[in-house]
Design a protein around this motif. Structure first.
Motif, PDB file in Angstrom:
ATOM      1  N   UNK A  19       0.860  -1.152  -0.107  1.00  0.00           N
ATOM      2  CA  UNK A  19       0.037   0.042  -0.101  1.00  0.00           C
ATOM      3  C   UNK A  19       0.969   1.232   0.057  1.00  0.00           C
ATOM      4  N   UNK A  20       1.924   1.242   0.754  1.00  0.00           N
ATOM      5  CA  UNK A  20       2.741   2.328   0.785  1.00  0.00           C
ATOM      6  C   UNK A  20       3.548   2.571  -0.508  1.00  0.00           C
ATOM      7  N   UNK A  21       4.152   1.588  -1.225  1.00  0.00           N
ATOM      8  CA  UNK A  21       4.402   1.611  -2.592  1.00  0.00           C
ATOM      9  C   UNK A  21       3.346   2.101  -3.373  1.00  0.00           C
ATOM     10  N   UNK A  22       2.111   1.877  -3.254  1.00  0.00           N
ATOM     11  CA  UNK A  22       1.043   2.266  -4.419  1.00  0.00           C
ATOM     12  C   UNK A  22       1.011   3.540  -4.348  1.00  0.00           C
ATOM     13  N   UNK A  23       1.077   4.201  -2.948  1.00  0.00           N
ATOM     14  CA  UNK A  23       0.776   5.651  -2.392  1.00  0.00           C
ATOM     15  C   UNK A  23       1.660   6.482  -2.786  1.00  0.00           C
ATOM     16  N   UNK A  24       2.927   5.837  -3.220  1.00  0.00           N
ATOM     17  CA  UNK A  24       4.194   6.796  -3.730  1.00  0.00           C
ATOM     18  C   UNK A  24       3.693   6.859  -5.256  1.00  0.00           C
ATOM     19  N   UNK A  25       3.209   5.873  -5.958  1.00  0.00           N
ATOM     20  CA  UNK A  25       3.118   5.889  -7.155  1.00  0.00           C
ATOM     21  C   UNK A  25       1.930   6.849  -7.559  1.00  0.00           C
ATOM     22  N   UNK A  26       0.678   6.775  -6.952  1.00  0.00           N
ATOM     23  CA  UNK A  26      -0.231   7.437  -7.296  1.00  0.00           C
ATOM     24  C   UNK A  26      -0.193   9.050  -6.818  1.00  0.00           C
ATOM     25  N   UNK A  27       1.020   9.557  -5.844  1.00  0.00           N
ATOM     26  CA  UNK A  27       0.890  10.730  -5.528  1.00  0.00           C
ATOM     27  C   UNK A  27      -0.375  11.503  -4.735  1.00  0.00           C
ATOM     28  N   UNK A  28      -0.747  12.287  -5.171  1.00  0.00           N
ATOM     29  CA  UNK A  28      -1.780  13.272  -4.804  1.00  0.00           C
ATOM     30  C   UNK A  28      -3.198  12.443  -4.791  1.00  0.00           C
ATOM     31  N   UNK A  29      -3.376  11.673  -5.738  1.00  0.00           N
ATOM     32  CA  UNK A  29      -4.559  11.090  -5.694  1.00  0.00           C
ATOM     33  C   UNK A  29      -4.658   9.886  -4.467  1.00  0.00           C
ATOM     34  N   UNK A  30      -3.630   9.393  -3.903  1.00  0.00           N
ATOM     35  CA  UNK A  30      -3.638   8.987  -2.832  1.00  0.00           C
ATOM     36  C   UNK A  30      -3.908   9.577  -1.347  1.00  0.00           C
ATOM     37  N   UNK A  31      -4.157  10.735  -1.424  1.00  0.00           N
ATOM     38  CA  UNK A  31      -4.705  11.509  -0.302  1.00  0.00           C
ATOM     39  C   UNK A  31      -5.771  10.972   0.314  1.00  0.00           C
ATOM     40  N   UNK A 152       3.740   7.539   3.066  1.00  0.00           N
ATOM     41  CA  UNK A 152       3.943   6.369   2.353  1.00  0.00           C
ATOM     42  C   UNK A 152       5.304   5.976   2.784  1.00  0.00           C
ATOM     43  N   UNK A 153       6.260   6.640   2.842  1.00  0.00           N
ATOM     44  CA  UNK A 153       7.527   6.284   3.573  1.00  0.00           C
ATOM     45  C   UNK A 153       7.381   5.726   4.986  1.00  0.00           C
ATOM     46  N   UNK A 154       6.637   6.891   5.664  1.00  0.00           N
ATOM     47  CA  UNK A 154       6.350   6.142   7.264  1.00  0.00           C
ATOM     48  C   UNK A 154       5.501   5.016   7.416  1.00  0.00           C
ATOM     49  N   UNK A 155       4.611   4.674   6.418  1.00  0.00           N
ATOM     50  CA  UNK A 155       3.758   3.389   6.271  1.00  0.00           C
ATOM     51  C   UNK A 155       4.784   2.213   6.092  1.00  0.00           C
TER      52      UNK A 155
END
Length: 176
Positions: A19-31, A152-155
């Motif tokens: 999930x953290x890696x996916x949040x990095x790839x999706x950027x602002x959309x992962x908010x 995401x990095x914290x996750x």
């Protein structure tokens, strides 16, 4: 910790890394995903405590404490889920505040563990890292992409620490 609990913790941590890696790839959309995950996690934690209270803890000493914690976590989960339409700055302050509070609780728990001569260094490290991530989130609050990356990095770091904690030898305190 049983083997099943270790497997469960590792699988949960691996899914957190994904999930953290996916949040990095999706950027602002992962908010919104961050808000949803935080809300769902708090609600599940609250429900688990409430179920534990009604199944067993009501007969225990300090059982009411578990009831109150369950209600509090569930309420915070619902509150966090309702913040989707609030301006993002307020949400970031709220999330950073809860992260900092969690870090302070870890540090207090570590000082208590040190006082009874138990292992305390890992909890202290976790608490300091959480507080640092909260401060970094507040510093970069104007950039939503940076905040998502930091979360995401914290996750991911939290998942790695969970895996390390799973395979760490646990001390057993006995009373003679």
């Amino acid at each position: 910790m049983t083997i099943w609990q270790k497997v469960k913790n590792v699988l949960l941590a691996v899914s957190m890394i994904a999930i953290g890696v996916a949040m990095i790839f999706y950027g602002e959309k992962a908010y919104f995903v961050i808000i949803a995950l935080f809300s769902i996690a708090l609600e599940i934690m609250g429900l688990r405590k409430l179920i534990f209270y009604f199944s067993m803890a009501r007969h225990m000493v300090g059982g009411r404490n578990i009831l109150f914690r369950g209600i509090l976590f569930f309420d915070f989960g619902i509150f966090t889920g309702s913040l989707v339409w609030v301006p993002k700055g307020y949400i970031l302050v709220y999330l950073a505040g809860t992260l900092a509070f969690s870090g302070v609780v870890n540090i207090i728990g570590a000082s208590e563990a040190k006082r009874i001569e138990s292992s305390w260094k890992f909890k202290t490290f976790q608490g300091i890292v959480k507080i640092l991530f909260a401060i970094i989130c507040l510093i970069f609050m104007r950039s939503e992409v940076r905040v998502v990356d930091i979360c995401a990095i914290g996750f991911i770091l939290s998942a790695v620490m969970s895996i390390a904690n799973t395979f760490r030898r646990q001390q057993v305190i006995t009373i003679d």
